[in-house]
Design a protein around this motif. Sequence first.
Motif, short mmCIF file in Angstrom:
data_model
loop_
_atom_site.label_atom_id
_atom_site.label_comp_id
_atom_site.label_asym_id
_atom_site.label_seq_id
_atom_site.Cartn_x
_atom_site.Cartn_y
_atom_site.Cartn_z
N UNK A 100 0.85 -1.26 -0.15
CA UNK A 100 0.01 -0.05 -0.11
C UNK A 100 0.80 1.29 -0.06
N UNK A 101 2.15 1.27 0.21
CA UNK A 101 3.00 2.40 0.16
C UNK A 101 4.24 2.10 0.73
N UNK A 102 5.00 3.24 0.98
CA UNK A 102 6.14 3.12 1.72
C UNK A 102 6.46 4.03 3.18
N UNK A 103 7.07 3.61 3.95
CA UNK A 103 7.64 4.42 4.98
C UNK A 103 8.96 5.17 4.74
N UNK A 104 9.12 6.37 4.99
CA UNK A 104 10.49 6.83 5.12
C UNK A 104 10.91 7.78 6.27
N UNK A 147 4.73 8.46 5.92
CA UNK A 147 4.12 7.36 5.47
C UNK A 147 3.44 7.48 4.02
N UNK A 148 3.85 7.21 3.07
CA UNK A 148 3.42 7.48 1.68
C UNK A 148 2.45 6.35 1.25
N UNK A 149 1.12 6.71 0.97
CA UNK A 149 0.28 5.65 0.77
C UNK A 149 -0.39 5.68 -0.56
N UNK A 150 -0.37 4.90 -1.54
CA UNK A 150 -0.58 4.70 -2.82
C UNK A 150 -1.61 3.53 -3.25
N UNK A 151 -2.82 3.77 -2.72
CA UNK A 151 -3.85 2.63 -2.99
C UNK A 151 -4.57 3.29 -4.16
N UNK A 152 -5.64 2.50 -4.60
CA UNK A 152 -6.43 2.89 -5.61
C UNK A 152 -7.45 3.94 -5.02
N UNK A 203 1.19 10.90 5.03
CA UNK A 203 0.84 11.15 6.55
C UNK A 203 2.27 11.35 7.34
N UNK A 204 2.20 12.36 7.76
CA UNK A 204 3.32 12.91 8.66
C UNK A 204 3.41 12.53 10.11
N UNK A 248 -0.90 15.79 6.92
CA UNK A 248 -0.83 14.94 5.76
C UNK A 248 -0.94 15.78 4.45
N UNK A 249 -0.81 15.04 3.59
CA UNK A 249 -1.03 15.55 2.17
C UNK A 249 -2.24 14.80 1.31
N UNK A 250 -2.81 15.53 0.35
CA UNK A 250 -3.67 14.79 -0.61
C UNK A 250 -4.81 14.33 0.01
N UNK A 251 -5.26 13.01 0.19
CA UNK A 251 -6.31 12.53 0.58
C UNK A 251 -6.26 12.41 2.03
#
Length: 102
Positions: free
Chosen positions: A24-28, A45-50, A56-57, A83-86
């Motif tokens: 569902x994404x990555x955590x850096x 936390x970079x979330x890339x779901x449909x 999310x910071x 957070x960003x976007x959604x």
Amino acid sequence: DTVNNGDIWTWNNNIYDDCDENFVGTSEGTCIRVPGNVWSCTYAFRINKVDKSGEVMVQGVLPDTVMPDSAGYNETTLAIVGGTADFEGATGSVILYYPPDT
């Protein structure tokens, strides 16, 4: 290895769903060793779901001395700071489990 104040720890990991099956994404993030036997950390936390995407910071500390859970992992609560976007305007907290030798 000796750990000293000012040491920096960085990482990039994949994130999977609660069944540990679907990516569902990555955590850096980065952590800096600070006085008091703790790491001061910032995560993305970079979330890339449909159906949702964005970041999310999270910020907080990883203490060296905590009571491990029944599986032997340390547990700490970190603050969601935005957070960003959604996930724009995200607030709350995240519980992080990590091995005791971290």
